[in-house]
Design an enzyme around this catalytic site. Structure first.
Site, PDB file in Angstrom:
ATOM      1  N   ASP A 130      17.812  -8.047 -10.324  1.00 29.71           N
ATOM      2  CA  ASP A 130      16.070  -7.759 -10.012  1.00 29.71           C
ATOM      3  C   ASP A 130      15.518  -7.387 -11.456  1.00 29.71           C
ATOM      4  O   ASP A 130      14.831  -6.428 -11.598  1.00 29.71           O
ATOM      5  CB  ASP A 130      16.201  -6.191  -9.542  1.00 29.71           C
ATOM      6  N   CYS A 189      13.674 -10.122  14.237  1.00 30.95           N
ATOM      7  CA  CYS A 189      12.776  -9.001  14.316  1.00 30.95           C
ATOM      8  C   CYS A 189      12.136  -8.857  15.897  1.00 30.95           C
ATOM      9  O   CYS A 189      11.737  -7.870  16.237  1.00 30.95           O
ATOM     10  CB  CYS A 189      11.731  -9.051  13.394  1.00 30.95           C
ATOM     11  N   CYS A 192       9.108  -6.497  17.621  1.00 30.82           N
ATOM     12  CA  CYS A 192       9.099  -5.115  16.924  1.00 30.82           C
ATOM     13  C   CYS A 192       7.966  -5.255  15.933  1.00 30.82           C
ATOM     14  O   CYS A 192       8.107  -5.894  15.071  1.00 30.82           O
ATOM     15  CB  CYS A 192      10.486  -4.666  16.573  1.00 30.82           C
ATOM     16  N   CYS A 195       7.823  -1.146  11.594  1.00 29.25           N
ATOM     17  CA  CYS A 195       7.839  -1.161  10.296  1.00 29.25           C
ATOM     18  C   CYS A 195       6.094  -1.088   9.915  1.00 29.25           C
ATOM     19  O   CYS A 195       5.931  -0.339   8.999  1.00 29.25           O
ATOM     20  CB  CYS A 195       8.503  -1.885   9.395  1.00 29.25           C
ATOM     21  N   CYS A 199       3.914   2.293   8.215  1.00 29.51           N
ATOM     22  CA  CYS A 199       3.151   2.615   6.786  1.00 29.51           C
ATOM     23  C   CYS A 199       2.175   3.697   6.786  1.00 29.51           C
ATOM     24  O   CYS A 199       1.232   3.274   7.085  1.00 29.51           O
ATOM     25  CB  CYS A 199       2.901   1.258   6.318  1.00 29.51           C
ATOM     26  N   CYS A 215       0.759  -0.131  -1.392  1.00 26.81           N
ATOM     27  CA  CYS A 215       2.140   0.358  -1.075  1.00 26.81           C
ATOM     28  C   CYS A 215       2.591   1.498  -2.095  1.00 26.81           C
ATOM     29  O   CYS A 215       2.209   1.539  -3.237  1.00 26.81           O
ATOM     30  CB  CYS A 215       3.115  -0.774  -1.372  1.00 26.81           C
ATOM     31  N   CYS A 242       9.078   4.628  -1.678  1.00 27.22           N
ATOM     32  CA  CYS A 242       8.861   4.998  -0.262  1.00 27.22           C
ATOM     33  C   CYS A 242      10.179   4.235   0.652  1.00 27.22           C
ATOM     34  O   CYS A 242      10.321   3.179   0.323  1.00 27.22           O
ATOM     35  CB  CYS A 242       7.639   4.527   0.232  1.00 27.22           C
ATOM     36  N   CYS A 245       9.340   2.038   5.775  1.00 26.65           N
ATOM     37  CA  CYS A 245       9.611   1.058   6.547  1.00 26.65           C
ATOM     38  C   CYS A 245      10.800   0.659   6.697  1.00 26.65           C
ATOM     39  O   CYS A 245      10.910  -0.316   7.726  1.00 26.65           O
ATOM     40  CB  CYS A 245       8.563  -0.202   5.927  1.00 26.65           C
ATOM     41  N   CYS A 249      13.201   1.009  10.845  1.00 24.57           N
ATOM     42  CA  CYS A 249      13.808  -0.203  11.396  1.00 24.57           C
ATOM     43  C   CYS A 249      14.863  -0.342  12.394  1.00 24.57           C
ATOM     44  O   CYS A 249      15.943   0.381  11.882  1.00 24.57           O
ATOM     45  CB  CYS A 249      14.180  -1.128  10.347  1.00 24.57           C
TER      46      CYS A 249
END
Length: 373
Positions: A130, A189, A192, A195, A199, A215, A242, A245, A249
Site C-alpha cells: 500500500d 454483490c 444489494c 454500502c 455512506c 469520503c 470510516c 460501507c 456489507c
C-alpha cells in the site's frame, strides 16, 4: 519445468505464505490492469482530490504493473485480515493497532527469503504494501482473491473485506514456469446497495465509483486543509477513517473474523473503551511530544497532529456536550488557523443547539471570533 513442477512450486509458495500468517494468497502475471480506463476516468473527474501522487508519473506507473519494479514478471498477492467484528468507534479498525505497512513488509520479505532458499539462488523481488504505484485491488482480483464490491473494496467470499493487501513482485527466470491463478470474474454483490445507501456523506457517485473528496477517510486522513462545512455534520463521531460501507456489507456481517489474541492490529490502549468525545478531548489536549509518543509506530501518524485536532473539533461539534466546550475553547490559542476555525464553528454549532433547546447560555459558551473572520 513441467506443468506439474509449476503447479508444485505455486503450491509450495502458497503453503509457505499461509505458514507465515497470510490469510489469502494468489499468483498472477504482471501487465496493464483491467481497470486502467476506469482509473483514468476517475482521475479525470477530479475524484482523487488532493492526492496528487496518484496522477502524473504515479498514474503512468499504475497503468502497467510491470513498470514499478524493473524485471518483475509475476506478483504473489497476499491478504491479511485485521478484524471486522471489533466494536465501531471513532477510529477505523485498520488504524487502531501497529502500522500495517512495517509489519506486512517484513512478513512479505520473509516470503522472498524463503523463495530464494527454495530455488537455491538470488531472486529479483520487491514487496509492496500500500505504498507504491500499484493498483493493489486490481492485482488482487487478477490473482483470484475477490471481486470489486459496489463500495470499491475488494471482497472475498470467505472472509469479507476487512483485510490488508500486500504483494511480492518477482522476476521469474525463463527456466521457471510458475502456475498462476484465474482472475475472480464473478460479481457477487447482486442487487444489494447497502454500502451505497449507508455512506454518511453520500460519497458514492454510483456503484464502484467513489468521489474521494466526500469520503470521510479522505477528509480525516488525506485532506490538508479545511473540511467542507456541508460535510462536517455527516462525519458524526469519526476522527480517523470510516468503516461504515464495510460494516453494513452482508459478506462482512457473515464472514468477517475477530482478531486472534496477540495480533499486532489489536487496538492500542488509547482506543480501548473510549468514545469519540473522550478521544477528541485527549487529542485536543496533546502537544507534539505527546502526539509522537501516543502514535509511535501507528498508521495514524499519516495525519499530523493539527489534522487530528481539526477532526476532533468537528467531532465535538457533532456529538459533544456542555462538558466539551472548554476543550474547544482551548484551541483559540492554537498555532494552526484551520484548527481555530473548526473549533469556532463547532462552538457556534453547540451554542445554536443549546439555544434551540432553550438551554440558557453562559458567557463561557459564546465562541471567540476566529482570527480569519
Amino acid at each position: 519445468m513441467s506443468d506439474g513442477g509449476a503447479a508444485d512450486l505455486a503450491r509450495r509458495i502458497k503453503a509457505q505464505a499461509f505458514g507465515l500468517g497470510f490469510d489469502l494468497v494468489g499468483i498472477t502475471t504482471l501487465g496493464p490492469p483491467a481497470t486502467r480506463a476506469r482509473f483514468d476516468a476517475w482521475l479525470e473527474a477530479g475524484y482523487a482530490g488532493e492526492m496528487g501522487y496518484l496522477a502524473g508519473d504515479g498514474a503512468e506507473l499504475r497503468r502497467d504493473s510491470r513498470r514499478p519494479h524493473a524485471g518483475a514478471t509475476h506478483a504473489i498477492v497476499l491478504a491479511t485480515q485485521y478484524g471486522g467484528h471489533e466494536p465501531s468507534g471513532p477510529v477505523a479498525r485498520y488504524a487502531r493497532g501497529d502500522d500495517y505497512h512495517d509489519f506486512l513488509r517484513e512478513r512479505t520479505r520473509a516470503l522472498h527469503h524463503w523463495l530464494e532458499s527454495a530455488l537455491g539462488r538470488s531472486i529479483n523481488a520487491r514487496p509492496y504494501v500500500d505504498s507504491g504505484p500499484v493498483l493493489e485491488r486490481d492485482l488482487a482480483q487478477r490473482a483470484g482473491l475477490g471481486w470489486f464490491g459496489k463500495n470499491t473494496m475488494l471482497i472475498n467470499p470467505t472472509i469479507g473485506s476487512f483485510f490488508f493487501l500486500s504483494s511480492l513482485f518477482v522476476e521469474v527466470d525463463a527456466d521457471v514456469v510458475l502456475a498462476v491463478d484465474d482472475p475472480f470474474e464473478a460479481d457477487r454483490c447482486g442487487s444489494c446497495t447497502r454500502c451505497l445507501d449507508a455512506c454518511p456523506t453520500q460519497a458514492f457517485v454510483g456503484p464502484r465509483v467513489l468521489d474521494a473528496t466526500k469520503c470521510i477517510s479522505y477528509l480525516t486522513i488525506e485532506l490538508r486543509g479545511a473540511i467542507d462545512e456541508a460535510l462536517r455534520e455527516p462525519m458524526g463521531g469519526m476522527i480517523y477513517g470510516c468503516d461504515v460501507c464495510q460494516e453494513v456489507c452482508p459478506w462482512n456481517v457473515k464472514f468477517a473474523q475477530e482478531l486472534p489474541a496477540g495480533s499486532p492490529f489489536a487496538a492500542r490502549a488509547i482506543f480501548v473503551d473510549k468514545d469519540a468525545r473522550t478521544l477528541a478531548r485527549e487529542i485536543l489536549a496533546m502537544d507534539q511530544a505527546e502526539y509522537a509518543a501516543a502514535f509511535k509506530g501507528s498508521a495514524m501518524k499519516r495525519a499530523k497532529l493539527w489534522m487530528l485536532q481539526r477532526n476532533a473539533c468537528v467531532v465535538l461539534g457533532n456529538v459533544g456536550t456542555a462538558d466539551d466546550l472548554a476543550a474547544l475553547q482551548s484551541t483559540q490559542l492554537q498555532e494552526q488557523e484551520v484548527v481555530r476555525e473548526h473549533a469556532a464553528r463547532a462552538l457556534a454549532s453547540a451554542a445554536a443547539t443549546r439555544a434551540a433547546t432553550s438551554v440558557p447560555l453562559t458567557p463561557d459558551d459564546v465562541p471567540a471570533r476566529p482570527t480569519n473572520a
